[in-house]
Design a protein around this motif. Sequence first.
Motif, PDB file in Angstrom:
ATOM      1  N   TYR A  33      85.165 129.804  -3.046  1.00  0.00           N
ATOM      2  CA  TYR A  33      84.225 129.339  -2.030  1.00  0.00           C
ATOM      3  C   TYR A  33      83.011 130.257  -1.934  1.00  0.00           C
ATOM      4  O   TYR A  33      81.877 129.802  -1.761  1.00  0.00           O
ATOM      5  CB  TYR A  33      84.921 129.245  -0.675  1.00  0.00           C
ATOM      6  CG  TYR A  33      85.670 127.951  -0.482  1.00  0.00           C
ATOM      7  CD1 TYR A  33      84.990 126.744  -0.336  1.00  0.00           C
ATOM      8  CD2 TYR A  33      87.059 127.924  -0.441  1.00  0.00           C
ATOM      9  CE1 TYR A  33      85.670 125.551  -0.168  1.00  0.00           C
ATOM     10  CE2 TYR A  33      87.759 126.739  -0.265  1.00  0.00           C
ATOM     11  CZ  TYR A  33      87.057 125.554  -0.130  1.00  0.00           C
ATOM     12  OH  TYR A  33      87.730 124.372   0.034  1.00  0.00           O
ATOM     13  N   ARG A  79      92.663 117.126  -5.444  1.00  0.00           N
ATOM     14  CA  ARG A  79      92.696 118.391  -4.699  1.00  0.00           C
ATOM     15  C   ARG A  79      94.114 118.899  -4.458  1.00  0.00           C
ATOM     16  O   ARG A  79      94.346 120.108  -4.445  1.00  0.00           O
ATOM     17  CB  ARG A  79      91.951 118.220  -3.366  1.00  0.00           C
ATOM     18  CG  ARG A  79      90.492 117.845  -3.570  1.00  0.00           C
ATOM     19  CD  ARG A  79      89.682 118.004  -2.310  1.00  0.00           C
ATOM     20  NE  ARG A  79      88.289 117.663  -2.548  1.00  0.00           N
ATOM     21  CZ  ARG A  79      87.270 118.044  -1.772  1.00  0.00           C
ATOM     22  NH1 ARG A  79      87.524 118.779  -0.699  1.00  0.00           N
ATOM     23  NH2 ARG A  79      86.047 117.697  -2.049  1.00  0.00           N
ATOM     24  N   THR A  92      92.380 128.796   2.252  1.00  0.00           N
ATOM     25  CA  THR A  92      92.078 127.362   2.125  1.00  0.00           C
ATOM     26  C   THR A  92      91.633 126.790   3.464  1.00  0.00           C
ATOM     27  O   THR A  92      90.720 125.958   3.523  1.00  0.00           O
ATOM     28  CB  THR A  92      93.319 126.609   1.615  1.00  0.00           C
ATOM     29  OG1 THR A  92      93.758 127.192   0.383  1.00  0.00           O
ATOM     30  CG2 THR A  92      93.002 125.148   1.385  1.00  0.00           C
ATOM     31  N   ARG A 149      88.208 129.111   4.436  1.00  0.00           N
ATOM     32  CA  ARG A 149      87.142 129.145   3.420  1.00  0.00           C
ATOM     33  C   ARG A 149      86.421 130.483   3.383  1.00  0.00           C
ATOM     34  O   ARG A 149      85.248 130.549   3.016  1.00  0.00           O
ATOM     35  CB  ARG A 149      86.125 128.023   3.659  1.00  0.00           C
ATOM     36  CG  ARG A 149      86.674 126.631   3.524  1.00  0.00           C
ATOM     37  CD  ARG A 149      85.558 125.628   3.636  1.00  0.00           C
ATOM     38  NE  ARG A 149      85.980 124.289   3.315  1.00  0.00           N
ATOM     39  CZ  ARG A 149      85.150 123.268   3.122  1.00  0.00           C
ATOM     40  NH1 ARG A 149      83.846 123.450   3.242  1.00  0.00           N
ATOM     41  NH2 ARG A 149      85.608 122.077   2.810  1.00  0.00           N
ATOM     42  N   TRP A 183      93.549 119.856   5.083  1.00  0.00           N
ATOM     43  CA  TRP A 183      92.171 120.228   5.390  1.00  0.00           C
ATOM     44  C   TRP A 183      91.322 120.277   4.125  1.00  0.00           C
ATOM     45  O   TRP A 183      90.165 119.856   4.120  1.00  0.00           O
ATOM     46  CB  TRP A 183      92.177 121.589   6.086  1.00  0.00           C
ATOM     47  CG  TRP A 183      90.993 121.892   6.953  1.00  0.00           C
ATOM     48  CD1 TRP A 183      90.187 122.992   6.902  1.00  0.00           C
ATOM     49  CD2 TRP A 183      90.480 121.094   8.027  1.00  0.00           C
ATOM     50  NE1 TRP A 183      89.226 122.944   7.865  1.00  0.00           N
ATOM     51  CE2 TRP A 183      89.376 121.778   8.578  1.00  0.00           C
ATOM     52  CE3 TRP A 183      90.852 119.868   8.564  1.00  0.00           C
ATOM     53  CZ2 TRP A 183      88.634 121.271   9.645  1.00  0.00           C
ATOM     54  CZ3 TRP A 183      90.110 119.354   9.632  1.00  0.00           C
ATOM     55  CH2 TRP A 183      89.027 120.059  10.149  1.00  0.00           C
ATOM     56  N   PHE A 184      91.905 120.782   3.046  1.00  0.00           N
ATOM     57  CA  PHE A 184      91.240 120.846   1.743  1.00  0.00           C
ATOM     58  C   PHE A 184      90.928 119.440   1.232  1.00  0.00           C
ATOM     59  O   PHE A 184      89.878 119.196   0.628  1.00  0.00           O
ATOM     60  CB  PHE A 184      92.159 121.575   0.771  1.00  0.00           C
ATOM     61  CG  PHE A 184      91.574 121.860  -0.587  1.00  0.00           C
ATOM     62  CD1 PHE A 184      90.297 122.412  -0.726  1.00  0.00           C
ATOM     63  CD2 PHE A 184      92.296 121.583  -1.739  1.00  0.00           C
ATOM     64  CE1 PHE A 184      89.772 122.675  -1.984  1.00  0.00           C
ATOM     65  CE2 PHE A 184      91.778 121.854  -2.994  1.00  0.00           C
ATOM     66  CZ  PHE A 184      90.508 122.395  -3.119  1.00  0.00           C
ATOM     67  N   ARG A 185      91.825 118.505   1.500  1.00  0.00           N
ATOM     68  CA  ARG A 185      91.650 117.129   1.048  1.00  0.00           C
ATOM     69  C   ARG A 185      90.589 116.402   1.858  1.00  0.00           C
ATOM     70  O   ARG A 185      89.825 115.582   1.314  1.00  0.00           O
ATOM     71  CB  ARG A 185      92.992 116.390   1.179  1.00  0.00           C
ATOM     72  CG  ARG A 185      92.950 114.916   0.794  1.00  0.00           C
ATOM     73  CD  ARG A 185      92.720 114.717  -0.679  1.00  0.00           C
ATOM     74  NE  ARG A 185      92.693 113.302  -1.032  1.00  0.00           N
ATOM     75  CZ  ARG A 185      91.637 112.522  -0.895  1.00  0.00           C
ATOM     76  NH1 ARG A 185      90.496 113.012  -0.402  1.00  0.00           N
ATOM     77  NH2 ARG A 185      91.695 111.239  -1.253  1.00  0.00           N
ATOM     78  N   LEU A 186      90.474 116.698   3.151  1.00  0.00           N
ATOM     79  CA  LEU A 186      89.596 115.934   4.020  1.00  0.00           C
ATOM     80  C   LEU A 186      88.157 116.449   4.030  1.00  0.00           C
ATOM     81  O   LEU A 186      87.218 115.674   4.232  1.00  0.00           O
ATOM     82  CB  LEU A 186      90.141 115.943   5.449  1.00  0.00           C
ATOM     83  CG  LEU A 186      91.474 115.215   5.667  1.00  0.00           C
ATOM     84  CD1 LEU A 186      91.930 115.385   7.103  1.00  0.00           C
ATOM     85  CD2 LEU A 186      91.368 113.738   5.304  1.00  0.00           C
ATOM     86  N   ARG A 187      87.963 117.732   3.795  1.00  0.00           N
ATOM     87  CA  ARG A 187      86.625 118.314   3.895  1.00  0.00           C
ATOM     88  C   ARG A 187      85.904 118.292   2.569  1.00  0.00           C
ATOM     89  O   ARG A 187      86.512 118.318   1.503  1.00  0.00           O
ATOM     90  CB  ARG A 187      86.706 119.754   4.409  1.00  0.00           C
ATOM     91  CG  ARG A 187      87.173 119.880   5.834  1.00  0.00           C
ATOM     92  CD  ARG A 187      87.041 121.289   6.340  1.00  0.00           C
ATOM     93  NE  ARG A 187      87.740 122.243   5.499  1.00  0.00           N
ATOM     94  CZ  ARG A 187      87.787 123.543   5.740  1.00  0.00           C
ATOM     95  NH1 ARG A 187      87.156 124.041   6.790  1.00  0.00           N
ATOM     96  NH2 ARG A 187      88.458 124.347   4.951  1.00  0.00           N
ATOM     97  N   ASP A 188      84.581 118.316   2.650  1.00  0.00           N
ATOM     98  CA  ASP A 188      83.772 118.458   1.448  1.00  0.00           C
ATOM     99  C   ASP A 188      83.862 119.890   0.942  1.00  0.00           C
ATOM    100  O   ASP A 188      84.130 120.822   1.725  1.00  0.00           O
ATOM    101  CB  ASP A 188      82.310 118.126   1.722  1.00  0.00           C
ATOM    102  CG  ASP A 188      82.112 116.647   2.056  1.00  0.00           C
ATOM    103  OD1 ASP A 188      82.928 115.843   1.565  1.00  0.00           O
ATOM    104  OD2 ASP A 188      81.177 116.339   2.814  1.00  0.00           O
TER     105      ASP A 188
END
Length: 247
Positions: free
Chosen positions: A80, A95, A160, A163, A241-246
């Motif tokens: 990140y 992801r 994760t 970030r 959270w990793f899957r939902l966020r850009d």
Amino acid sequence: MRRPLHAEWTKLRTLPSTWWLLTATVVLTAVLGATAAASVTTRVCPTPCDTDTVKLTLSGVQLSQATCLVLGALSMGAEYSTGTIRTTLTAMPGRWRVLASKAAVLSLLTAAAGALGVLSSLGLAHLILPTPPHGAPLRPTTGSILILVLVTLLGLSLATLLRDTAAAITLGLGILYVVPILANLINSPTWQHRLQRWSPMPAALSVQATKHLNTLAIAPWPGLGVLAAYAAALLALGGVWFRLRDA
């Protein structure tokens, strides 16, 4: 899964910090454990010795877990901070597979380093202790290695979610070290017992005990299960959270 696993292995093995942290894990586990074992002498520990020499020998895990936490946090946080996470997700859009591959490779590397450090510590104890432990006790040995693996996954989970490497390490160190200190400072025996039973590290370290098991706040394997539950829950939450966020 072969491609994501190979990609994560390539990224981790090409980072100098990976090998420095794994080496530090081995050295801290072995050297601090041997130093603790050296504190037991025939003068202060008469025969039969009532000290839990196995747990004492494995006490280096309490410090080397910090290097494992940093290793886990860096594996995601560094991507990140440098922006390479976008490249990773462009090459591998799945992801969940990316996160699972990171967790798998980190677990294998940490388990190897942890095993080397723990077995070295026990080997040194055989040379140092006046009454060395017989063999390598299975539960404390396996449990100590699993502690290091789970702490690495805890670092990965926090990075994760947050970030940010520094924030993940700071929060992780608080979980590992500050909470146990608070448990000892609280005047209430009831709350002390609860914190020792349900806080991840005091509970997990019970797996190293070989004597006076009836005095533990929680039994050895259930204690390790507490840390496993924290790591699994945070990893699952981090995955969502990793899957939902850009990126």
